[in-house]
Design a protein around this motif. Structure first.
Motif, PDB file in Angstrom:
ATOM      1  N   PRO A  62      -1.466   1.798   8.070  1.00 58.90           N
ATOM      2  CA  PRO A  62      -2.874   0.394   7.907  1.00 58.90           C
ATOM      3  C   PRO A  62      -2.718  -0.208   8.789  1.00 58.90           C
ATOM      4  O   PRO A  62      -1.299  -0.653   9.150  1.00 58.90           O
ATOM      5  CB  PRO A  62      -3.840  -0.091   6.658  1.00 58.90           C
ATOM      6  CG  PRO A  62      -2.662   0.662   5.715  1.00 58.90           C
ATOM      7  CD  PRO A  62      -0.900   1.366   6.608  1.00 58.90           C
ATOM      8  N   ALA A  63      -3.687  -1.178   9.771  1.00 56.71           N
ATOM      9  CA  ALA A  63      -3.284  -1.861  10.648  1.00 56.71           C
ATOM     10  C   ALA A  63      -2.480  -3.607  10.029  1.00 56.71           C
ATOM     11  O   ALA A  63      -2.039  -3.586  11.009  1.00 56.71           O
ATOM     12  CB  ALA A  63      -4.589  -2.127  11.670  1.00 56.71           C
ATOM     13  N   ASP A  64      -2.931  -3.794   8.879  1.00 59.27           N
ATOM     14  CA  ASP A  64      -2.376  -4.928   8.307  1.00 59.27           C
ATOM     15  C   ASP A  64      -1.243  -4.779   7.489  1.00 59.27           C
ATOM     16  O   ASP A  64      -0.818  -5.519   6.762  1.00 59.27           O
ATOM     17  CB  ASP A  64      -3.610  -5.545   7.232  1.00 59.27           C
ATOM     18  CG  ASP A  64      -3.793  -4.608   5.836  1.00 59.27           C
ATOM     19  OD1 ASP A  64      -3.659  -3.104   5.901  1.00 59.27           O
ATOM     20  OD2 ASP A  64      -4.201  -4.434   5.460  1.00 59.27           O
ATOM     21  N   THR A  65      -0.470  -3.968   7.886  1.00 51.73           N
ATOM     22  CA  THR A  65       1.077  -3.633   7.020  1.00 51.73           C
ATOM     23  C   THR A  65       2.300  -3.552   7.957  1.00 51.73           C
ATOM     24  O   THR A  65       0.862  -2.828   9.293  1.00 51.73           O
ATOM     25  CB  THR A  65       0.838  -2.569   5.773  1.00 51.73           C
ATOM     26  OG1 THR A  65       0.127  -1.309   6.657  1.00 51.73           O
ATOM     27  CG2 THR A  65      -0.333  -2.928   5.322  1.00 51.73           C
ATOM     28  N   ALA A  66       3.042  -3.646   7.583  1.00 51.15           N
ATOM     29  CA  ALA A  66       3.906  -3.075   9.454  1.00 51.15           C
ATOM     30  C   ALA A  66       5.318  -2.993   8.858  1.00 51.15           C
ATOM     31  O   ALA A  66       5.838  -2.639   9.740  1.00 51.15           O
ATOM     32  CB  ALA A  66       4.072  -4.904  10.129  1.00 51.15           C
TER      33      ALA A  66
ATOM     34  N   ARG B 281       5.919  10.515  -0.109  1.00 55.77           N
ATOM     35  CA  ARG B 281       5.052   8.774  -0.233  1.00 55.77           C
ATOM     36  C   ARG B 281       6.173   7.879   1.011  1.00 55.77           C
ATOM     37  O   ARG B 281       7.074   7.493   0.507  1.00 55.77           O
ATOM     38  CB  ARG B 281       5.036   8.270  -1.377  1.00 55.77           C
ATOM     39  CG  ARG B 281       4.096   9.605  -1.924  1.00 55.77           C
ATOM     40  CD  ARG B 281       3.706   9.004  -3.777  1.00 55.77           C
ATOM     41  NE  ARG B 281       2.765  10.328  -4.107  1.00 55.77           N
ATOM     42  CZ  ARG B 281       2.481  10.235  -5.155  1.00 55.77           C
ATOM     43  NH1 ARG B 281       3.270   9.623  -5.672  1.00 55.77           N
ATOM     44  NH2 ARG B 281       1.421  10.938  -5.928  1.00 55.77           N
ATOM     45  N   ALA B 282       4.900   7.089   1.205  1.00 57.72           N
ATOM     46  CA  ALA B 282       5.706   5.718   1.555  1.00 57.72           C
ATOM     47  C   ALA B 282       5.194   4.794   0.673  1.00 57.72           C
ATOM     48  O   ALA B 282       3.612   4.709   0.810  1.00 57.72           O
ATOM     49  CB  ALA B 282       5.498   5.928   3.002  1.00 57.72           C
ATOM     50  N   THR B 283       5.153   3.213   1.652  1.00 54.14           N
ATOM     51  CA  THR B 283       4.872   2.052   0.263  1.00 54.14           C
ATOM     52  C   THR B 283       5.740   1.009   1.693  1.00 54.14           C
ATOM     53  O   THR B 283       6.550   0.878   2.343  1.00 54.14           O
ATOM     54  CB  THR B 283       5.175   1.502  -1.375  1.00 54.14           C
ATOM     55  OG1 THR B 283       4.870   2.478  -1.684  1.00 54.14           O
ATOM     56  CG2 THR B 283       5.003   0.374  -0.680  1.00 54.14           C
ATOM     57  N   VAL B 284       4.476   0.619   2.359  1.00 52.07           N
ATOM     58  CA  VAL B 284       4.508  -0.450   3.197  1.00 52.07           C
ATOM     59  C   VAL B 284       3.819  -1.402   2.283  1.00 52.07           C
ATOM     60  O   VAL B 284       3.284  -1.698   1.964  1.00 52.07           O
ATOM     61  CB  VAL B 284       3.684   0.101   4.362  1.00 52.07           C
ATOM     62  CG1 VAL B 284       4.281   1.518   5.034  1.00 52.07           C
ATOM     63  CG2 VAL B 284       2.381   0.823   3.999  1.00 52.07           C
ATOM     64  N   ALA B 285       4.278  -2.743   3.530  1.00 52.66           N
ATOM     65  CA  ALA B 285       3.832  -4.594   3.084  1.00 52.66           C
ATOM     66  C   ALA B 285       3.460  -5.041   4.412  1.00 52.66           C
ATOM     67  O   ALA B 285       3.309  -4.633   5.900  1.00 52.66           O
ATOM     68  CB  ALA B 285       4.996  -4.715   2.844  1.00 52.66           C
ATOM     69  N   ARG B 286       2.855  -6.268   4.055  1.00 57.53           N
ATOM     70  CA  ARG B 286       2.443  -6.786   5.003  1.00 57.53           C
ATOM     71  C   ARG B 286       2.822  -7.589   5.908  1.00 57.53           C
ATOM     72  O   ARG B 286       3.106  -8.513   6.731  1.00 57.53           O
ATOM     73  CB  ARG B 286       0.434  -7.588   4.536  1.00 57.53           C
ATOM     74  CG  ARG B 286      -0.750  -6.951   4.092  1.00 57.53           C
ATOM     75  CD  ARG B 286      -1.385  -7.658   3.876  1.00 57.53           C
ATOM     76  NE  ARG B 286      -2.370  -7.027   3.368  1.00 57.53           N
ATOM     77  CZ  ARG B 286      -3.169  -7.369   2.562  1.00 57.53           C
ATOM     78  NH1 ARG B 286      -2.803  -8.638   1.865  1.00 57.53           N
ATOM     79  NH2 ARG B 286      -3.807  -6.797   2.186  1.00 57.53           N
ATOM     80  N   SER B 287       3.800  -7.481   4.353  1.00 56.75           N
ATOM     81  CA  SER B 287       5.132  -9.129   5.609  1.00 56.75           C
ATOM     82  C   SER B 287       6.306  -8.788   5.008  1.00 56.75           C
ATOM     83  O   SER B 287       6.561  -7.659   4.049  1.00 56.75           O
ATOM     84  CB  SER B 287       5.370 -10.298   4.510  1.00 56.75           C
ATOM     85  OG  SER B 287       4.966 -10.597   3.968  1.00 56.75           O
TER      86      SER B 287
ATOM     87  N   GLN C 273       1.061  -0.921   0.419  1.00 53.82           N
ATOM     88  CA  GLN C 273      -0.015  -0.203  -0.161  1.00 53.82           C
ATOM     89  C   GLN C 273       0.576   1.384  -0.211  1.00 53.82           C
ATOM     90  O   GLN C 273       1.764   1.039   0.393  1.00 53.82           O
ATOM     91  CB  GLN C 273      -0.993   0.337   1.307  1.00 53.82           C
ATOM     92  CG  GLN C 273      -2.127  -0.956   1.082  1.00 53.82           C
ATOM     93  CD  GLN C 273      -2.943  -0.424   2.371  1.00 53.82           C
ATOM     94  OE1 GLN C 273      -2.902  -0.317   3.826  1.00 53.82           O
ATOM     95  NE2 GLN C 273      -4.133  -0.334   1.917  1.00 53.82           N
ATOM     96  N   GLN C 274       0.168   1.975  -1.334  1.00 54.54           N
ATOM     97  CA  GLN C 274       0.811   3.613  -0.734  1.00 54.54           C
ATOM     98  C   GLN C 274       0.124   4.780  -0.141  1.00 54.54           C
ATOM     99  O   GLN C 274      -1.019   4.574   0.462  1.00 54.54           O
ATOM    100  CB  GLN C 274       1.306   3.971  -2.190  1.00 54.54           C
ATOM    101  CG  GLN C 274       2.128   5.012  -2.140  1.00 54.54           C
ATOM    102  CD  GLN C 274       2.247   5.847  -3.843  1.00 54.54           C
ATOM    103  OE1 GLN C 274       1.598   6.626  -4.075  1.00 54.54           O
ATOM    104  NE2 GLN C 274       3.353   6.069  -4.828  1.00 54.54           N
TER     105      GLN C 274
ATOM    106  N   LYS D  79      10.553  -2.648   9.869  1.00 54.92           N
ATOM    107  CA  LYS D  79       9.446  -2.737  10.233  1.00 54.92           C
ATOM    108  C   LYS D  79       9.464  -1.019  11.547  1.00 54.92           C
ATOM    109  O   LYS D  79       9.783  -0.939  11.649  1.00 54.92           O
ATOM    110  CB  LYS D  79       9.317  -4.035  11.447  1.00 54.92           C
ATOM    111  CG  LYS D  79       7.381  -4.437  12.184  1.00 54.92           C
ATOM    112  CD  LYS D  79       8.048  -5.315  13.517  1.00 54.92           C
ATOM    113  CE  LYS D  79       6.275  -6.155  13.759  1.00 54.92           C
ATOM    114  NZ  LYS D  79       6.648  -6.834  14.327  1.00 54.92           N
ATOM    115  N   VAL D  80       7.912  -0.780  10.949  1.00 54.29           N
ATOM    116  CA  VAL D  80       7.705   0.132  11.634  1.00 54.29           C
ATOM    117  C   VAL D  80       6.753   0.938  12.033  1.00 54.29           C
ATOM    118  O   VAL D  80       5.827  -0.615  12.149  1.00 54.29           O
ATOM    119  CB  VAL D  80       7.070   1.676  10.632  1.00 54.29           C
ATOM    120  CG1 VAL D  80       8.440   1.572   9.947  1.00 54.29           C
ATOM    121  CG2 VAL D  80       6.370   0.950   9.496  1.00 54.29           C
ATOM    122  N   PRO D  81       6.498   0.981  13.537  1.00 54.13           N
ATOM    123  CA  PRO D  81       5.288   1.096  13.938  1.00 54.13           C
ATOM    124  C   PRO D  81       3.676   1.970  13.040  1.00 54.13           C
ATOM    125  O   PRO D  81       4.634   2.535  12.379  1.00 54.13           O
ATOM    126  CB  PRO D  81       5.737   2.323  15.417  1.00 54.13           C
ATOM    127  CG  PRO D  81       6.761   3.247  15.042  1.00 54.13           C
ATOM    128  CD  PRO D  81       7.480   2.268  13.620  1.00 54.13           C
TER     129      PRO D  81
END
Length: 182
Positions: free
Chosen positions: A48-52, A165-171, A21-22, A112-114
């Motif tokens: 989002p809660a489902d990304t870390a 912008r930051a791109t985050v992933a679930r795993s 997710q961006q 891993k980010v808070p």
């Protein structure tokens, strides 16, 4: 919106697009730009809660100064919501071209980010080198700051957002989704 999606063309090249997710508060147009001597730029994101895991940072920028990029790095810092430094990633100045501003993707190891975290940039500019970071002035509120990890960050003095912008992933997938799979 903050949780906008990656563009369709970029999604097609990613092996696990549903994992990414961006996060963004900006559009694609910079109404102005700034370079800040003695300080840096930061944006506070809420994932989002489902990304870390942070996977990339994008900046809308251009380098100034001598035609040859300086043989040094600028830094991308990741901080928690209390501005405690979590990670620092160096990138060569040569990553950013002189001339017109455009988007640059800075790939980072799965980090891993808070839930709330800052992405901060330190370009250490002066008259012979630096980076102009774009500003989107068509925003409802600002989540952008100036400062340094050693002195803290304060809200910027205008109603605008740094174009970051930051791109985050679930795993923390071992495969970097931004690399060509070939």
């Amino acid at each position: 919106t903050q949780e906008s999606s990656l563009s369709a063309s970029r999604l097609e090249s990613l092996s696990r697009p549903a994992d990414l997710q961006q996060l963004s508060y900006v559009d694609d147009s910079a109404e102005s730009a700034r370079s800040i001597a003695g300080s840096g730029h930061a944006v506070l994101f809420r994932r989002p809660a489902d990304t870390a895991y942070l996977r990339a940072v994008e900046i809308f920028a251009s380098r100034y100064g001598y035609p040859q990029a300086p043989a040094e790095d600028f830094l991308v810092y990741i901080l928690d919501k209390d501005q405690k430094l979590l990670h620092a990633f160096p990138f060569p100045y040569a990553e950013i071209e002189r001339g017109e501003q455009r988007w640059y993707m800075l790939k980072v190891p799965a980090t891993k980010v808070p839930r709330q975290f800052y992405v901060a940039l330190a370009f250490n500019p002066h008259r012979t080198k630096g980076v102009y970071l774009g500003m989107d002035e068509h925003v409802e509120q600002t989540r952008s700051f100036t400062g340094r990890p050693t002195t803290g960050y304060e809200p910027i003095d205008v109603k605008a957002e740094w174009m970051v912008r930051a791109t985050v992933a679930r795993s923390p997938s071992s495969k970097n989704p931004f690399e060509d799979p070939r």
